[in-house]
Design a protein around this motif. Structure first.
Motif, short mmCIF file in Angstrom:
data_model
loop_
_atom_site.label_atom_id
_atom_site.label_comp_id
_atom_site.label_asym_id
_atom_site.label_seq_id
_atom_site.Cartn_x
_atom_site.Cartn_y
_atom_site.Cartn_z
N ALA A 80 -33.05 44.07 71.07
CA ALA A 80 -31.62 44.23 70.81
C ALA A 80 -31.38 45.25 69.70
CB ALA A 80 -31.01 42.88 70.44
N LEU A 81 -32.23 46.27 69.65
CA LEU A 81 -32.05 47.31 68.62
C LEU A 81 -30.68 47.95 68.80
CD1 LEU A 81 -33.78 48.71 66.35
CD2 LEU A 81 -34.22 50.51 68.04
N ALA A 87 -36.71 52.07 64.25
CA ALA A 87 -37.74 51.13 63.83
C ALA A 87 -39.10 51.80 63.96
CB ALA A 87 -37.70 49.86 64.67
N GLU A 88 -40.04 51.35 63.16
CA GLU A 88 -41.43 51.73 63.36
C GLU A 88 -42.08 50.70 64.26
OE1 GLU A 88 -43.56 53.33 59.86
OE2 GLU A 88 -41.67 53.01 58.79
N ASN A 89 -43.04 51.15 65.08
CA ASN A 89 -43.58 50.28 66.10
C ASN A 89 -45.04 50.63 66.35
OD1 ASN A 89 -43.66 48.37 68.17
ND2 ASN A 89 -41.79 49.13 69.15
N LEU A 90 -45.77 49.69 66.94
CA LEU A 90 -47.19 49.88 67.24
C LEU A 90 -47.48 49.48 68.67
CD1 LEU A 90 -48.89 48.19 64.13
CD2 LEU A 90 -48.28 50.60 64.38
N SER A 91 -48.48 50.12 69.24
CA SER A 91 -49.12 49.64 70.44
C SER A 91 -50.52 49.18 70.03
CB SER A 91 -49.22 50.74 71.49
OG SER A 91 -49.96 50.30 72.62
N LEU A 92 -50.85 47.92 70.36
CA LEU A 92 -52.14 47.34 69.99
C LEU A 92 -52.99 47.13 71.22
CD1 LEU A 92 -50.83 44.52 67.60
CD2 LEU A 92 -51.43 46.88 67.00
N ASP A 93 -54.32 47.07 71.03
CA ASP A 93 -55.17 46.70 72.14
C ASP A 93 -55.25 45.18 72.22
OD1 ASP A 93 -57.06 45.80 70.28
OD2 ASP A 93 -58.46 47.45 70.63
N THR A 105 -35.98 55.66 67.88
CA THR A 105 -34.55 55.66 67.59
C THR A 105 -33.78 55.49 68.89
OG1 THR A 105 -34.82 57.12 65.67
CG2 THR A 105 -32.63 57.00 66.64
N ASP A 106 -32.86 54.54 68.92
CA ASP A 106 -32.04 54.35 70.11
C ASP A 106 -30.64 54.90 69.83
OD1 ASP A 106 -32.31 52.99 72.82
OD2 ASP A 106 -30.36 52.26 72.16
N LEU A 107 -30.21 55.82 70.67
CA LEU A 107 -28.94 56.49 70.44
C LEU A 107 -28.35 56.95 71.77
CD1 LEU A 107 -27.13 57.45 68.01
CD2 LEU A 107 -28.28 59.66 68.23
N ASP A 108 -27.12 56.52 72.03
CA ASP A 108 -26.36 56.97 73.20
C ASP A 108 -27.14 56.78 74.51
OD1 ASP A 108 -24.29 57.73 71.51
OD2 ASP A 108 -25.05 59.78 71.31
#
Length: 373
Positions: A80-81, A87-93, A105-108
């Motif tokens: 629900a950003l 936000a900072e985010n990670l992909s993990l194994d 960044t979520d925009l438009d």
């Protein structure tokens, strides 16, 4: 080291006074400095600078389910950003080790992701493979390029350049003509990323310098980042790194990249186990290096104590005030006054950089209660 640039070299790297980053550097393709690397750092802390970071790989994700889908395959709570948020985010194994770090960044109606140049293609490939039936469409978004404006006068510079600077960390607003600006909590408290159309990169550089930002290279950015003890994936991490070791735990409000109260995602079991029951085996610290030594250690070199390996060196940089410094992952059990060696340099841990992790975890406290302790 970067063997092949996934993004074309910046047109700004050939500008008068620009000194390219060394060949093979993760910052290859952009300026390392503009003739005065230490002075550029001072300007970043006392006035304002603009840094060309257009080598960062940009991904765009459209589709109505882009956020809920990304939420399920990454470590941050982004379902629900809000529009105009980052936000900072990670992909993990599957073992909870860090594979990718990125800023989103979520925009438009579009989520924009930027990450390290050498890891961008792999991240885009992973995202594309994970779509399945979700209504999300990841694609190469390198039509936008990153410029960073840093310093206490950054807001005034952006205003003079016709850009409304967000007031809160991770907030983002659209920029006339395409792109957006977002506020970042690092490498200083007054840091902004400006993502602009790549074909207009030189125009924006001229507009920002005319507005009062001094040209600076990635050397200045990296020196400030290291001093702030902010990790960079691939330099300050290895293939064993878990988020707890490098301060990536926390939601956007904590300036972290791993939210501890979200649904299932790959690697979550390790994150939860360490958070609730254990301690990370290593932690990220700032090292002061002996400047009189001939040469510097390289990222990945061992950090030793009494001839025994106790960690690995990460980013090594010369800071305008602190001298030669580095980030290092060292065993959590190593006392801060331990005499260390890395490469040709004696080294010491900055005690102020050591994270405090003496709190009793919730899971451990529950086990103790069950045992009557």
């Amino acid at each position: 080291m970067v063997d092949k640039l996934p993004v074309s070299p910046s047109p700004l790297v050939t500008a008068p006074g620009a000194v390219p980053a060394p060949e093979g550097s993760p910052d290859a393709g952009v300026a390392w400095h503009h003739g005065d690397p230490l002075g550029e750092q001072r300007s970043a802390e006392r006035s304002a600078v603009v840094v060309d970071r257009s080598h960062r790989f940009v991904i765009a994700i459209s589709g109505p389910e882009r956020l809920t889908w990304l939420h399920t395959i990454s470590s941050q709570h982004v379902a629900a950003l809000p529009d105009g948020s980052s936000a900072e985010n990670l992909s993990l194994d599957v073992n909870g080790r860090v594979e990718h770090h990125f800023v989103q960044t979520d925009l438009d109606g579009v989520t924009w992701i930027d990450t390290e140049a050498d890891r961008g293609p792999d991240l885009l490939s992973f995202l594309t493979k994970m779509v399945f039936w979700s209504k999300a469409e990841p694609r190469d978004g390198n039509e936008l390029a990153v410029l960073s404006v840093i310093g206490p006068d950054a807001t005034a510079v952006l205003d003079a350049a016709g850009v409304a600077a967000p007031a809160e960390p991770y907030a983002a607003v659209a920029v006339a003509g395409g792109g957006f600006v977002r506020r970042m909590p690092w490498p200083t408290a007054d840091s902004f990323d400006l993502l602009v159309p790549r074909e207009g990169l030189a125009t924006w550089w001229g507009r920002l310098t005319a507005a009062g930002a001094a040209p600076a290279g990635t050397w200045a950015f990296e020196a400030l980042r290291v001093a702030a003890v902010r990790p960079r994936i691939g330099l300050d991490t290895d293939d064993r790194t878990i988020p707890h070791e490098v301060r990536w735990i926390g939601g956007p409000a904590e300036h972290g990249a791993v939210h501890l109260e979200k649904g299932c995602y790959r690697g979550q079991e390790t994150v939860a186990r360490v958070h609730n029951l254990g301690k990370p085996p290593r932690h990220l610290v700032l090292l002061h290096l002996d400047g009189s030594a001939e040469g510097r250690p390289e990222p990945g070199d061992p950090v030793t104590a009494g001839g025994r390996a106790v960690g690995r060196i990460g980013t090594v940089i010369d800071h305008y005030e602190l001298g030669p410094i580095a980030l290092a992952l060292v065993k959590r059990s190593i006392p801060t006054d331990t005499e260390l060696v890395t490469g040709p340099c004696a080294a010491s841990i900055d005690p102020d950089s050591v994270p405090v992790d003496d709190a009793v975890q919730a899971g451990r406290a529950a086990v103790d209660r069950l045992r009557g302790r």
